[in-house]
Design a protein around this motif. Structure first.
Motif, mmCIF file in Angstrom:
data_model
loop_
_atom_site.group_PDB
_atom_site.id
_atom_site.type_symbol
_atom_site.label_atom_id
_atom_site.label_comp_id
_atom_site.label_asym_id
_atom_site.label_seq_id
_atom_site.Cartn_x
_atom_site.Cartn_y
_atom_site.Cartn_z
ATOM 1 N N ASP A 154 12.049 2.883 -0.737
ATOM 2 C CA ASP A 154 12.346 1.857 0.287
ATOM 3 C C ASP A 154 11.116 1.519 1.131
ATOM 4 O OD1 ASP A 154 15.073 2.263 -0.401
ATOM 5 O OD2 ASP A 154 15.150 3.980 0.960
ATOM 6 N N VAL A 155 10.017 2.240 0.927
ATOM 7 C CA VAL A 155 8.847 2.083 1.795
ATOM 8 C C VAL A 155 7.764 1.310 1.045
ATOM 9 C CG1 VAL A 155 7.038 3.316 3.073
ATOM 10 C CG2 VAL A 155 9.350 4.277 2.947
ATOM 11 N N GLU A 156 7.361 0.167 1.595
ATOM 12 C CA GLU A 156 6.337 -0.633 0.933
ATOM 13 C C GLU A 156 4.994 0.105 0.950
ATOM 14 O OE1 GLU A 156 4.972 -5.133 1.319
ATOM 15 O OE2 GLU A 156 6.944 -4.749 2.234
ATOM 16 N N ASP A 157 4.294 0.077 -0.177
ATOM 17 C CA ASP A 157 2.961 0.688 -0.292
ATOM 18 C C ASP A 157 2.949 2.199 -0.014
ATOM 19 O OD1 ASP A 157 1.803 -1.785 -0.934
ATOM 20 O OD2 ASP A 157 1.615 -2.292 1.196
ATOM 21 N N ALA A 158 4.055 2.879 -0.270
ATOM 22 C CA ALA A 158 4.061 4.338 -0.104
ATOM 23 C C ALA A 158 3.056 4.944 -1.086
ATOM 24 C CB ALA A 158 5.449 4.898 -0.354
ATOM 25 N N PRO A 159 2.281 5.934 -0.647
ATOM 26 C CA PRO A 159 1.257 6.497 -1.529
ATOM 27 C C PRO A 159 1.861 7.319 -2.670
ATOM 28 C CG PRO A 159 1.408 7.784 0.469
ATOM 29 C CD PRO A 159 2.309 6.602 0.661
ATOM 30 N N GLU A 160 1.088 7.498 -3.722
ATOM 31 C CA GLU A 160 1.433 8.369 -4.836
ATOM 32 C C GLU A 160 0.742 9.704 -4.534
ATOM 33 O OE1 GLU A 160 3.808 8.600 -7.728
ATOM 34 O OE2 GLU A 160 3.237 6.503 -7.440
ATOM 35 N N VAL A 161 1.480 10.697 -4.085
ATOM 36 C CA VAL A 161 0.843 11.972 -3.721
ATOM 37 C C VAL A 161 0.475 12.713 -5.000
ATOM 38 C CG1 VAL A 161 1.082 14.146 -2.466
ATOM 39 C CG2 VAL A 161 2.216 12.082 -1.604
ATOM 40 N N GLU A 162 -0.761 13.152 -5.103
ATOM 41 C CA GLU A 162 -1.213 13.867 -6.303
ATOM 42 C C GLU A 162 -0.642 15.279 -6.333
ATOM 43 O OE1 GLU A 162 -4.975 14.199 -8.733
ATOM 44 O OE2 GLU A 162 -5.645 13.314 -6.828
#
Ligand SMILES: O=P(O)(O)OP(=O)(O)OP(=O)(O)OC[C@H]1O[C@@H](n2cnc3c(O)ncnc32)[C@H](O)[C@@H]1O
Ligand SMILES: [Mg+2]
Length: 196
Positions: A32-40
């Motif tokens: 639901d969050v725009e541009d949420a990061p991809e956590v490594e």
């Protein structure tokens, strides 16, 4: 009351929505969050990865969050896919390809050596406070083929211990009674105040 789950897995989100609804809590996720990061996920354990995901998102949005790092641990193949469960057959996170790879590796393993478990590690992270980590397990074994259409991930090849059903043949009510995720969440029940 609403809680942010630091995940982009729609299958997990559905299960959390269902389980939290019983507590009168609404759920949102990184979907639901725009541009949420991809956590490594660079950790070597579920707990390390759960911590990485929860702390990065809690600090970024300055909110308490829950993350979920989970997977399938198969005894006959040294605990694989383990922390590599999501990307076992490649980086594109394809459930069908992941299951095919497991079925292929397990093709000649006899029934009594096919034991496995689902593991779910939940981390509750709060900005500036210590992270809380809990874990739940669900025992079973690996089927010889895919059966059932409910759930997500490896559910169609996971035979629930003491039954002849795969996890994907259970209703969501049934899965959420016995799952690794339900057991982990139960351990957090008396710590829900951390989230609000
Ligand atoms: O990291 P997030 O964004 O939460 O989503 P993910 O899909 O990458 O999640 P994980 O890194 O925790 O990888 C866990 C994988 O293990 C599998 N898995 C976890 N829980 C499962 C369940 O209840 N039933 C079947 N497979 C499951 C499924 O393939 C997941 O993609
Ligand atoms: Mg992941």
């Amino acid at each position: 009351m609403k809680v942010l789950i630091a995940t982009k897995n729609a299958g997990k989100v559905k299960e959390f929505e269902f389980m939290f609804a019983e507590m009168g809590v609404e759920v949102s996720s990184l979907l639901d969050v725009e541009d949420a990061p991809e956590v490594e996920e660079t950790g070597t354990t579920f707990a390390e990865n759960a911590r990485l995901k929860a702390e990065e998102i809690a600090n970024l949005y300055n909110l308490p969050v829950i993350s979920d790092d989970s997977g399938l641990v198969i005894d006959a193949i040294g605990g694989r896919p383990g922390v590599f469960s999501a990307r076992y057959a490649g980086i594109e996170k394809d459930d069908d390809k992941n299951m095919d790879k497991v079925l292929d590796e397990m093709r000649s393993v006899p029934e009594h050596e096919r034991t496995a478990r689902f593991v779910c590690t939940l981390a509750v992270a709060r900005p500036g406070k210590a992270t809380v980590i809990v874990e739940g397990h669900c025992e079973g074994s690996i089927a010889y083929k895919k059966t059932g259409s409910h759930g997500f991930g490896y559910d169609p090849i996971f035979l629930v211990q003491g039954t002849s059903n795969t996890m994907a043949e259970l209703t969501k009510e049934e899965k959420n009674q016995i799952s690794h995720r339900a057991k982990a969440l139960a351990k957090l029940k008396d710590q829900m105040h951390l989230l609000f």
